[in-house]
Design a protein around this motif. Sequence first.
Motif, PDB file in Angstrom:
ATOM      1  N   ALA A 155      -5.617  -0.145 -16.599  1.00 55.47           N
ATOM      2  CA  ALA A 155      -4.320  -0.777 -16.374  1.00 55.47           C
ATOM      3  C   ALA A 155      -3.457   0.099 -15.474  1.00 55.47           C
ATOM      4  CB  ALA A 155      -3.610  -1.016 -17.708  1.00 55.47           C
ATOM      5  N   CYS A 156      -3.510   1.396 -15.704  1.00 59.92           N
ATOM      6  CA  CYS A 156      -2.732   2.314 -14.879  1.00 59.92           C
ATOM      7  C   CYS A 156      -3.233   2.305 -13.439  1.00 59.92           C
ATOM      8  CB  CYS A 156      -2.799   3.732 -15.455  1.00 59.92           C
ATOM      9  SG  CYS A 156      -1.651   4.882 -14.659  1.00 59.92           S
ATOM     10  N   ALA A 157      -4.544   2.325 -13.268  1.00 58.12           N
ATOM     11  CA  ALA A 157      -5.109   2.308 -11.917  1.00 58.12           C
ATOM     12  C   ALA A 157      -4.720   1.032 -11.186  1.00 58.12           C
ATOM     13  CB  ALA A 157      -6.630   2.441 -11.993  1.00 58.12           C
ATOM     14  N   ARG A 158      -4.802  -0.101 -11.878  1.00 56.45           N
ATOM     15  CA  ARG A 158      -4.437  -1.383 -11.272  1.00 56.45           C
ATOM     16  C   ARG A 158      -2.974  -1.370 -10.818  1.00 56.45           C
ATOM     17  NH1 ARG A 158      -5.562  -4.355 -15.396  1.00 56.45           N
ATOM     18  NH2 ARG A 158      -7.762  -4.541 -14.860  1.00 56.45           N
ATOM     19  N   TYR A 159      -2.135  -0.828 -11.692  1.00 57.09           N
ATOM     20  CA  TYR A 159      -0.707  -0.739 -11.387  1.00 57.09           C
ATOM     21  C   TYR A 159      -0.454   0.177 -10.190  1.00 57.09           C
ATOM     22  CZ  TYR A 159       3.976   1.267 -11.882  1.00 57.09           C
ATOM     23  OH  TYR A 159       5.241   1.758 -11.643  1.00 57.09           O
ATOM     24  N   LEU A 160      -1.072   1.353 -10.177  1.00 49.93           N
ATOM     25  CA  LEU A 160      -0.812   2.322  -9.112  1.00 49.93           C
ATOM     26  C   LEU A 160      -1.293   1.833  -7.754  1.00 49.93           C
ATOM     27  CD1 LEU A 160      -1.595   5.733 -10.865  1.00 49.93           C
ATOM     28  CD2 LEU A 160       0.639   4.793 -10.272  1.00 49.93           C
ATOM     29  N   VAL A 161      -2.404   1.120  -7.725  1.00 47.24           N
ATOM     30  CA  VAL A 161      -2.885   0.574  -6.446  1.00 47.24           C
ATOM     31  C   VAL A 161      -1.861  -0.392  -5.860  1.00 47.24           C
ATOM     32  CG1 VAL A 161      -4.608  -0.970  -5.413  1.00 47.24           C
ATOM     33  CG2 VAL A 161      -5.348   0.913  -6.887  1.00 47.24           C
ATOM     34  N   GLN A 162      -1.331  -1.258  -6.709  1.00 49.59           N
ATOM     35  CA  GLN A 162      -0.325  -2.213  -6.239  1.00 49.59           C
ATOM     36  C   GLN A 162       0.983  -1.498  -5.886  1.00 49.59           C
ATOM     37  OE1 GLN A 162      -0.906  -5.641  -5.735  1.00 49.59           O
ATOM     38  NE2 GLN A 162      -3.010  -4.945  -6.108  1.00 49.59           N
ATOM     39  N   ASP A 163       1.343  -0.483  -6.658  1.00 55.83           N
ATOM     40  CA  ASP A 163       2.585   0.223  -6.392  1.00 55.83           C
ATOM     41  C   ASP A 163       2.502   1.011  -5.089  1.00 55.83           C
ATOM     42  OD1 ASP A 163       5.217   0.673  -7.931  1.00 55.83           O
ATOM     43  OD2 ASP A 163       4.736   2.668  -7.172  1.00 55.83           O
ATOM     44  N   TYR A 164       1.326   1.529  -4.778  1.00 51.87           N
ATOM     45  CA  TYR A 164       1.168   2.267  -3.522  1.00 51.87           C
ATOM     46  C   TYR A 164       1.332   1.330  -2.330  1.00 51.87           C
ATOM     47  CZ  TYR A 164      -0.483   6.079  -0.524  1.00 51.87           C
ATOM     48  OH  TYR A 164      -0.569   7.065   0.418  1.00 51.87           O
ATOM     49  N   ALA A 165       0.878   0.103  -2.479  1.00 47.66           N
ATOM     50  CA  ALA A 165       1.097  -0.898  -1.426  1.00 47.66           C
ATOM     51  C   ALA A 165       2.587  -1.206  -1.301  1.00 47.66           C
ATOM     52  CB  ALA A 165       0.313  -2.166  -1.742  1.00 47.66           C
ATOM     53  N   PHE A 166       3.282  -1.217  -2.431  1.00 45.97           N
ATOM     54  CA  PHE A 166       4.727  -1.443  -2.445  1.00 45.97           C
ATOM     55  C   PHE A 166       5.459  -0.304  -1.735  1.00 45.97           C
ATOM     56  CE2 PHE A 166       8.767  -0.442  -4.531  1.00 45.97           C
ATOM     57  CZ  PHE A 166       9.451  -1.658  -4.489  1.00 45.97           C
ATOM     58  N   VAL A 167       4.999   0.931  -1.953  1.00 43.09           N
ATOM     59  CA  VAL A 167       5.690   2.103  -1.404  1.00 43.09           C
ATOM     60  C   VAL A 167       5.768   2.062   0.116  1.00 43.09           C
ATOM     61  CG1 VAL A 167       5.468   4.608  -1.076  1.00 43.09           C
ATOM     62  CG2 VAL A 167       5.298   3.637  -3.363  1.00 43.09           C
ATOM     63  N   ASP A 168       4.743   1.544   0.767  1.00 47.45           N
ATOM     64  CA  ASP A 168       4.744   1.508   2.228  1.00 47.45           C
ATOM     65  C   ASP A 168       5.943   0.716   2.752  1.00 47.45           C
ATOM     66  OD1 ASP A 168       3.255   2.051   4.800  1.00 47.45           O
ATOM     67  OD2 ASP A 168       3.370  -0.141   4.893  1.00 47.45           O
ATOM     68  N   SER A 169       6.170  -0.476   2.203  1.00 48.17           N
ATOM     69  CA  SER A 169       7.322  -1.279   2.620  1.00 48.17           C
ATOM     70  C   SER A 169       8.630  -0.697   2.098  1.00 48.17           C
ATOM     71  CB  SER A 169       7.170  -2.727   2.131  1.00 48.17           C
ATOM     72  OG  SER A 169       6.139  -3.390   2.828  1.00 48.17           O
ATOM     73  N   PHE A 170       8.572  -0.028   0.951  1.00 45.50           N
ATOM     74  CA  PHE A 170       9.768   0.596   0.394  1.00 45.50           C
ATOM     75  C   PHE A 170      10.262   1.714   1.303  1.00 45.50           C
ATOM     76  CE2 PHE A 170      11.885   3.646  -2.460  1.00 45.50           C
ATOM     77  CZ  PHE A 170      12.842   2.816  -3.014  1.00 45.50           C
ATOM     78  N   VAL A 171       9.324   2.486   1.847  1.00 43.90           N
ATOM     79  CA  VAL A 171       9.691   3.552   2.790  1.00 43.90           C
ATOM     80  C   VAL A 171      10.375   2.961   4.015  1.00 43.90           C
ATOM     81  CG1 VAL A 171       8.691   5.214   4.420  1.00 43.90           C
ATOM     82  CG2 VAL A 171       8.000   5.254   2.012  1.00 43.90           C
ATOM     83  N   SER A 172       9.860   1.834   4.495  1.00 45.92           N
ATOM     84  CA  SER A 172      10.493   1.174   5.637  1.00 45.92           C
ATOM     85  C   SER A 172      11.909   0.729   5.299  1.00 45.92           C
ATOM     86  CB  SER A 172       9.666  -0.034   6.086  1.00 45.92           C
ATOM     87  OG  SER A 172       8.386   0.373   6.532  1.00 45.92           O
ATOM     88  N   LEU A 173      12.101   0.218   4.066  1.00 38.58           N
ATOM     89  CA  LEU A 173      13.434  -0.211   3.651  1.00 38.58           C
ATOM     90  C   LEU A 173      14.394   0.981   3.601  1.00 38.58           C
ATOM     91  CD1 LEU A 173      15.194  -2.586   2.706  1.00 38.58           C
ATOM     92  CD2 LEU A 173      14.512  -2.058   0.365  1.00 38.58           C
ATOM     93  N   LEU A 174      13.921   2.124   3.148  1.00 40.67           N
ATOM     94  CA  LEU A 174      14.761   3.321   3.167  1.00 40.67           C
ATOM     95  C   LEU A 174      15.152   3.687   4.594  1.00 40.67           C
ATOM     96  CD1 LEU A 174      13.017   5.554   0.476  1.00 40.67           C
ATOM     97  CD2 LEU A 174      15.327   4.614   0.342  1.00 40.67           C
ATOM     98  N   GLY A 175      14.226   3.477   5.520  1.00 40.45           N
ATOM     99  CA  GLY A 175      14.548   3.723   6.919  1.00 40.45           C
ATOM    100  C   GLY A 175      15.661   2.808   7.410  1.00 40.45           C
ATOM    101  N   TYR A 176      15.597   1.541   7.006  1.00 43.61           N
ATOM    102  CA  TYR A 176      16.672   0.610   7.349  1.00 43.61           C
ATOM    103  C   TYR A 176      17.992   1.053   6.713  1.00 43.61           C
ATOM    104  CZ  TYR A 176      13.601  -2.953   9.425  1.00 43.61           C
ATOM    105  OH  TYR A 176      12.734  -3.634  10.235  1.00 43.61           O
ATOM    106  N   ALA A 177      17.927   1.571   5.484  1.00 44.49           N
ATOM    107  CA  ALA A 177      19.145   2.034   4.817  1.00 44.49           C
ATOM    108  C   ALA A 177      19.795   3.164   5.600  1.00 44.49           C
ATOM    109  CB  ALA A 177      18.823   2.496   3.391  1.00 44.49           C
ATOM    110  N   VAL A 178      18.985   4.088   6.100  1.00 43.98           N
ATOM    111  CA  VAL A 178      19.516   5.169   6.933  1.00 43.98           C
ATOM    112  C   VAL A 178      20.180   4.588   8.179  1.00 43.98           C
ATOM    113  CG1 VAL A 178      18.923   7.195   8.316  1.00 43.98           C
ATOM    114  CG2 VAL A 178      17.819   6.847   6.099  1.00 43.98           C
ATOM    115  N   ALA A 179      19.527   3.596   8.774  1.00 44.39           N
ATOM    116  CA  ALA A 179      20.059   3.002  10.003  1.00 44.39           C
ATOM    117  C   ALA A 179      21.350   2.221   9.761  1.00 44.39           C
ATOM    118  CB  ALA A 179      19.013   2.092  10.633  1.00 44.39           C
TER     119      ALA A 179
END
Length: 235
Positions: free
Chosen positions: A52-76
């Motif tokens: 269950a943890c592995a399943r969650y982390l795989v999906q969360d890592y995919a989420f992090v990529d777009s989350f990092v981009s959103l943080l970039g927009y926040a800076v901008a």
Amino acid sequence: MSQPDSFAAFQSKNPDAAFHDWLRESAEPFWTRATAHRFTEELAEGTLDPQACARYLVQDYAFVDSFVSLLGYAVAYAPAMPEKRPFAGFLAAVTSEENDYFLRSFRALGVPDTEWREPELAPVTAELLSILQDSGRSGSYPLVLATLLAAEWSYLTWGLACGARRPREFWMAEWIDLHAVPEFQQFVTWLRDETSRVGAASPPDVQQQMCRTFRHMMQLEERFFDHAYTPETGT
């Protein structure tokens, strides 16, 4: 429970309440279900199933990529350097310590490289990414704040609720630490205050958009934890 239909209506009954209080109350019952989920309790107790943890982390890592981009927009989009600096600092943390945690956890949990490098997105993950991307491209600082606050405040809430409990396995213990350390708490507190400052000064239509986005994010956060136990499949 009926939800206040506007921040003004909520504040008329709760004069001392902040804008973020309205966002949280308007997101019930999803806020409580997500921040007191079975997943986070089992995480704290060390009883979370590794699959269950592995399943969650795989999906969360995919989420992090777009989350990092959103943080970039926040800076901008942030209006000045005092507002840009906290986002930039948090962006650096996510792309360094947190990224390292994911890679070590994948190895420890036996997740094949292909699975986390090119994951099959669950429907709930795809919906979350869509909100992040839409918020980032919106050009709206208030909307970016509401989106980020839903994700980070909810994680701080369950992280602090774990108290001193830490499982033996690092892939559980360190995930709690990442969301309970003073530095994260300081950032989320600032983010909450900034969201309240900007939200309270925004026009009613922008306030409603922030509220809808926050509530939708919390619906998806609950489903995201659920997916660890009962995987969602595409249609």
